[in-house]
Structures are given as C-alpha cells and as structure tokens.
Design an enzyme around this catalytic site. Structure first.
Site, PDB file in Angstrom:
ATOM      1  N   TYR A   1     -21.973  -0.718  -9.940  1.00  0.00           N
ATOM      2  CA  TYR A   1     -21.731  -0.009  -8.686  1.00  0.00           C
ATOM      3  C   TYR A   1     -21.022  -1.000  -7.745  1.00  0.00           C
ATOM      4  O   TYR A   1     -21.496  -1.325  -6.661  1.00  0.00           O
ATOM      5  CB  TYR A   1     -23.035   0.499  -8.054  1.00  0.00           C
TER       6      TYR A   1
ATOM      7  N   CYS B   1     -29.219  13.877  19.306  1.00  0.00           N
ATOM      8  CA  CYS B   1     -28.333  13.606  18.176  1.00  0.00           C
ATOM      9  C   CYS B   1     -29.198  13.142  17.007  1.00  0.00           C
ATOM     10  O   CYS B   1     -30.227  12.500  17.201  1.00  0.00           O
ATOM     11  CB  CYS B   1     -27.308  12.557  18.603  1.00  0.00           C
TER      12      CYS B   1
ATOM     13  N   CYS C   1     -30.652   4.945  24.596  1.00  0.00           N
ATOM     14  CA  CYS C   1     -29.576   5.939  24.525  1.00  0.00           C
ATOM     15  C   CYS C   1     -30.044   7.270  25.085  1.00  0.00           C
ATOM     16  O   CYS C   1     -31.123   7.751  24.743  1.00  0.00           O
ATOM     17  CB  CYS C   1     -29.139   6.122  23.078  1.00  0.00           C
TER      18      CYS C   1
ATOM     19  N   GLU D   1     -17.389   0.537 -11.576  1.00  0.00           N
ATOM     20  CA  GLU D   1     -17.351   1.388 -10.376  1.00  0.00           C
ATOM     21  C   GLU D   1     -16.691   2.712 -10.749  1.00  0.00           C
ATOM     22  O   GLU D   1     -15.719   2.743 -11.496  1.00  0.00           O
ATOM     23  CB  GLU D   1     -16.558   0.641  -9.277  1.00  0.00           C
TER      24      GLU D   1
ATOM     25  N   CYS E   1     -21.613   6.431  21.965  1.00  0.00           N
ATOM     26  CA  CYS E   1     -22.673   6.135  20.996  1.00  0.00           C
ATOM     27  C   CYS E   1     -23.042   4.663  21.145  1.00  0.00           C
ATOM     28  O   CYS E   1     -22.196   3.781  20.947  1.00  0.00           O
ATOM     29  CB  CYS E   1     -22.160   6.425  19.577  1.00  0.00           C
TER      30      CYS E   1
ATOM     31  N   ASP F   1     -26.149  -2.242  -7.360  1.00  0.00           N
ATOM     32  CA  ASP F   1     -26.073  -1.813  -5.958  1.00  0.00           C
ATOM     33  C   ASP F   1     -25.746  -0.326  -5.919  1.00  0.00           C
ATOM     34  O   ASP F   1     -24.670   0.075  -5.471  1.00  0.00           O
ATOM     35  CB  ASP F   1     -24.996  -2.648  -5.235  1.00  0.00           C
TER      36      ASP F   1
ATOM     37  N   CYS G   1     -30.465   0.726  -0.683  1.00  0.00           N
ATOM     38  CA  CYS G   1     -30.541   1.276   0.675  1.00  0.00           C
ATOM     39  C   CYS G   1     -31.654   2.313   0.786  1.00  0.00           C
ATOM     40  O   CYS G   1     -31.876   2.847   1.867  1.00  0.00           O
ATOM     41  CB  CYS G   1     -29.196   1.850   1.113  1.00  0.00           C
TER      42      CYS G   1
HETATM   43  C1  LIG Z   1     -23.865   1.205  -2.176  1.00  0.00           C
HETATM   44  S1  LIG Z   1     -22.204   1.199  -2.716  1.00  0.00           S
HETATM   45  C2  LIG Z   1     -22.046  -0.484  -3.203  1.00  0.00           C
HETATM   46  C3  LIG Z   1     -20.634  -1.010  -3.300  1.00  0.00           C
HETATM   47  C4  LIG Z   1     -20.493  -2.529  -3.405  1.00  0.00           C
HETATM   48  N1  LIG Z   1     -21.466  -3.138  -4.262  1.00  0.00           N
HETATM   49  C5  LIG Z   1     -20.503  -3.171  -2.031  1.00  0.00           C
HETATM   50  O1  LIG Z   1     -21.524  -3.771  -1.666  1.00  0.00           O
HETATM   51  O2  LIG Z   1     -19.516  -3.073  -1.285  1.00  0.00           O
HETATM   52  C6  LIG Z   1     -22.351   2.080  -4.209  1.00  0.00           C
HETATM   53  C7  LIG Z   1     -21.064   2.221  -4.993  1.00  0.00           C
HETATM   54  O3  LIG Z   1     -21.384   2.874  -6.225  1.00  0.00           O
HETATM   55  C8  LIG Z   1     -20.344   3.777  -6.552  1.00  0.00           C
HETATM   56  N2  LIG Z   1     -20.964   4.752  -7.459  1.00  0.00           N
HETATM   57  C9  LIG Z   1     -21.717   5.834  -7.164  1.00  0.00           C
HETATM   58  N3  LIG Z   1     -22.208   6.384  -8.286  1.00  0.00           N
HETATM   59  C10 LIG Z   1     -21.764   5.631  -9.317  1.00  0.00           C
HETATM   60  C11 LIG Z   1     -21.952   5.676 -10.722  1.00  0.00           C
HETATM   61  N4  LIG Z   1     -22.715   6.607 -11.285  1.00  0.00           N
HETATM   62  N5  LIG Z   1     -21.376   4.732 -11.486  1.00  0.00           N
HETATM   63  C12 LIG Z   1     -20.590   3.781 -10.920  1.00  0.00           C
HETATM   64  N6  LIG Z   1     -20.382   3.671  -9.594  1.00  0.00           N
HETATM   65  C13 LIG Z   1     -20.963   4.582  -8.805  1.00  0.00           C
HETATM   66  C14 LIG Z   1     -19.846   4.303  -5.223  1.00  0.00           C
HETATM   67  O4  LIG Z   1     -18.517   4.756  -5.339  1.00  0.00           O
HETATM   68  C15 LIG Z   1     -19.971   3.048  -4.350  1.00  0.00           C
HETATM   69  O5  LIG Z   1     -18.787   2.293  -4.371  1.00  0.00           O
END
Ligand SMILES: C[S@@+](CC[C@H](N)C(=O)[O-])C[C@H]1O[C@@H](n2cnc3c(N)ncnc32)[C@H](O)[C@@H]1O
Length: 435
Positions: free
Chosen positions: A275, A94, A88, A299, A179, A365, A392
């Site tokens: 999450y 960037c 790129c 969530e 991009c 997650d 992540c």
């Molecule tokens: C990395 S994403 C994972 C979503 C899902 N597991 C997926 O793979 O599509 C993290 C998620 O956690 C939620 N989140 C962030 N902080 C949180 C909390 N303290 N309690 C519950 N959910 C939360 C965010 O809104 C988001 O949807």
C-alpha cells in the site's frame, strides 16, 4: 429543557424516537468519537460528551428495539473536568471535528483509551502488560491542534453555491466562514467566501513548499495537478494534488522516522512496502538497504505508482508493482455484488511471480479497512524478521494484530500519534517481530 426529556418506556409506545431529548449518564469513550450511555438498557452512542458527564441529548438515529441509538448532547448538566469551550464556532454543526469540546491533552487520553480497548477486545492483548502504553503523542511541531490540515475538500450547497463542510452523517452543507483546523494556505485560498454555482465540491491542497492548489469538482476532476512534497530527512516526492498524502504537515517525516527506527533496515536486506502510495516508505527503505538490497513497492492506484516510479528513479534496487496487494499475493476476495446460495463469490487470482517467497522487512500501510486476515497471513508466510504496520484505524489494526499473533508474530512495539487533532482520529504504528 427538563420538561421535554422522556424515559424509554414513554418512547417505546411510539416509533418516533428521533428528535426526542433524554437525560443520560455518559460512560466510556468508544471507537468513533462518541461515548456510550444507556437508556433503559439500550446502548446510546452520544456525541459531544465526555465520560462521567450527565447530559440532555437529542436522539438522532434509531428505533426502539434496535441494538443501539445515536444521540447528540444538547445541554451539559454536569461537565467533566476535560471539557473546554470549543475554539471553533461550528463545532457540533459541521461533522468534521468531533473533539473540539475536549482539552487537547484529554483528547489524547481518550484516543489512548480507544486504542487500549480495541486491542483488548479485538486482539485479546493487554498493551499495558506488554509495556506498550498506549500513549498518544503529538506530532512534532503541533502546538495547539489548530491550523494543521493541509488538504480540505469543501462541499458545495447545490441550492446556494456556498462552500462549507458537511453535517455529521448527512449530505447537508454547513456554510462556514473559516475552518480552524485548515492550514494557513488552505484558509488564504478563501474558498468559503466565494460562490461555486456549478461545483459539487472544491478541493484545496497546500504543499510543504507553500504552493496552494484549488481543484473544482467535477469540472477539473480528470485534470492532473503535479505537486511536490518535501519530507525532512528523506527528500522530495512528486504526486497529484488530489493523491494520497498525510494531511498533517509533520506526519510524513514523523512516520518515516518511526518506521525506520522500529525496523532498523540493514544494507542488503529485502523490504516490501505494501500500500505504497507514491513511495514514501519505499524511498526511505531503499536508502537504508542500499544498492545490494531490494525494495518492492505495491500500490493499486496507477497514477500513484507512476509517481512512485518517478520518486524511486535513483534507486535501481526498487521495483514498483501495480495492483492490489491481496490479488498479487493470490488472496481470494469477495467479488462485489455477486452472491450465490453457497455464500459470497470470491476471486482467487494466482500469486504474482514478481513477489518474492521471502522478505526481511515489510511495511504495511493499508486504507481504513486494514490489510485483512488473508494479506496478514501472506505477509507472515514471507517470514520477515520485522513488520511495521501503519494504521489510521485502531480497530482494523487490532483485528490484524490478532492474525499476526496467530501466525507466529509478537507485538513488539506501538507508537500512536495525534495526527488529526480536534477529531477522534489518530495514527498508530505497530511493530511485529517473529516470535
Ligand atoms: C493510507 S495510504 C498509504 C500510502 C503511502 N504508504 C503513504 O504513506 O503515503 C493507502 C494506499 O493504499 C492504496 N490501496 C488501497 N487499497 C489497496 C489494495 N488493495 N492494494 C494496494 N494498494 C491499495 C491506496 O491507493 C493508497 O495509496
């Protein structure tokens, strides 16, 4: 270039380190995509380099005496074998892709080294001793690390209205024609060839069904844009175009398959998806535990939970809870902005009666910050036979691993995926089992 390089003692005489060019021997890769070098003993995090290189680098941040400096390589004096010409032309300008100068195979080796180092330092775990690599695998279907990003938020320059991407650690917008990591549908939306005089940013999403949604911000911020994503082997998921979804087109199906393989859910088991987003793992778990089992998804984003309920509508054994995971478990947390003389104020809500006392399986997650020690202890108190942790940020995962180990769990599996090629980011999935 050599005539402009200076030593630390020259530089210490003045406070104007930033902008100076210095010669550095580049050491190991560090978490965050930069390598570590030293200038008269002071640590320098230097970008666009590889371990073993000798470079001229411009200091971009820091002062003499501060714990570290930041720098960007401006000339490579001795190149490492893994260096390539970035595909790129905006690489280095960037702030999006910090590994464009690295061969794809080498990118994965660097990411594996970061995972190894983070586990060793933050969790005191030697992954090789446990037979857990680490190895960073490509996401199935990824060939050259380009054309994968199905969601891009282009920033708009307030003066010119041109759409582009932001410079590293800056608000400055670098106008770009194309991009290279964006998916074909995102590229075809041709956002960067138009002017956006009243916009702050323009968000483009390409779904797995080939639909492309362009959202102009802030004008369309509140507008709901329902999209549908297909996950191979699991089904269709409804969500908002700007809601959370894995950006690599192969990631969601791969992560679900790995989580199921690690947890091996059995009919009749109770599983928690913490999450949960719009219920990606909850749907897959519900399919496996069957009508005699139970799935509880938690969530905090209300729009996401509304979609999760829709996505789980056929699974009567699934319950979706709105709320923060820590709050529902009654884990105290800091209240933003409040500080008393005895330290930060914390909030300690009561544990939700909707959460069970026991679970067989848990999927975690969390966002980049990780679940945190309080949530990990609360999860361990459920005494699940297995926990799959999708992360992540390897540093957050390593910190939470330390808490799992203290709480009677063993690290029994680890898969790492290059879900963000050309950048230093990756996704890890760890398996914890009761020790
Ligand atoms: C990395 S994403 C994972 C979503 C899902 N597991 C997926 O793979 O599509 C993290 C998620 O956690 C939620 N989140 C962030 N902080 C949180 C909390 N303290 N309690 C519950 N959910 C939360 C965010 O809104 C988001 O949807």
């Amino acid at each position: 270039m050599n005539d402009v390089k200076e030593t630390m003692s020259d530089l210490n005489d003045r406070n104007d380190l930033v902008g100076r060019v210095v010669e550095l021997d580049v050491g190991a890769i560090a978490h965050g995509g930069h390598c570590v070098a030293r200038l008269d003993g002071q640590v320098v995090f230097v970008r666009h380099t590889l371990p073993g290189e000798r470079v001229l680098a411009r200091i971009t941040e820091g002062e003499p005496g501060r714990s570290f400096l930041r720098a960007d390589a401006v000339e490579i004096l001795t190149a490492a074998p893994g260096r390539v010409t970035p595909p790129c032309r905006y690489a280095g300008l960037c702030g999006g892709c910090d590994f464009q100068h690295v061969a794809l195979v080498e990118q994965r080796l660097l990411k594996a080294e970061v995972v190894r180092e983070q586990f060793s330092r933050l969790a005191r775990v030697d992954l090789a001793d446990l037979g857990l690599g680490p190895v960073v695998e490509p996401v199935p279907g990824d060939r050259d690390g380009l054309g994968w990003r199905t969601r891009v938020e282009f920033a708009v320059d307030p003066d010119t209205g041109a759409a582009g991407l932001r410079r590293h650690r800056s608000h400055e917008v670098v106008p770009i024609a194309r991009c290279l990591i964006a998916s074909p549908g995102v590229t075809d939306a041709a956002v960067t060839s138009r002017s956006w005089p009243t916009a702050e940013s323009v968000d483009v999403t390409e779904t797995s069904h080939g639909e492309v949604v362009v959202t102009v911000l802030p004008a369309q911020a509140g507008r709901r844009r329902r999209i549908v994503e297909e996950v191979r082997g699991v089904g269709d998921f409804a969500l908002d175009a700007r809601g959370f979804w894995q950006v690599h087109p192969g990631a969601a199906a791969t992560f679900v398959a790995v989580v199921l393989e690690l947890l091996d859910p059995q009919p009749g088991e109770r599983a928690l998806d913490l999450y949960a987003g719009v219920g990606l793992f909850a749907v897959a778990l519900a399919d496996r535990v069957g009508p005699l089992g139970q799935v509880i998804a938690v969530e905090s984003d209300r729009e996401a939970t509304a979609y999760a309920r829709e996505n789980l509508v056929e699974h009567r054994q699934a319950l979706v809870l709105d709320g923060r995971v820590d709050d529902l478990f009654g884990v105290p947390r800091r209240v933003k902005g409040r500080q008393s003389r005895r330290g930060p104020r914390t909030r300690g809500p009561a544990r939700s009666p909707l959460l069970p006392e026991r679970a067989d399986l848990v999927v975690l997650d969390p966002p980049r910050t990780g679940a945190g020690a309080g949530v990990v202890r609360a999860v361990s108190d459920l005494r699940p036979r297995a926990v799959a942790y999708v992360a992540c940020d390897p540093a957050a995962l390593a910190r939470d691993t330390a808490t799992f180990l203290e709480s009677g769990y063993a690290l029994a599996g680890l898969r790492c995926f290059d879900a963000f090629p050309m950048t230093h980011h990756l996704e890890c999935i760890a398996l914890f089992v009761r020790d």
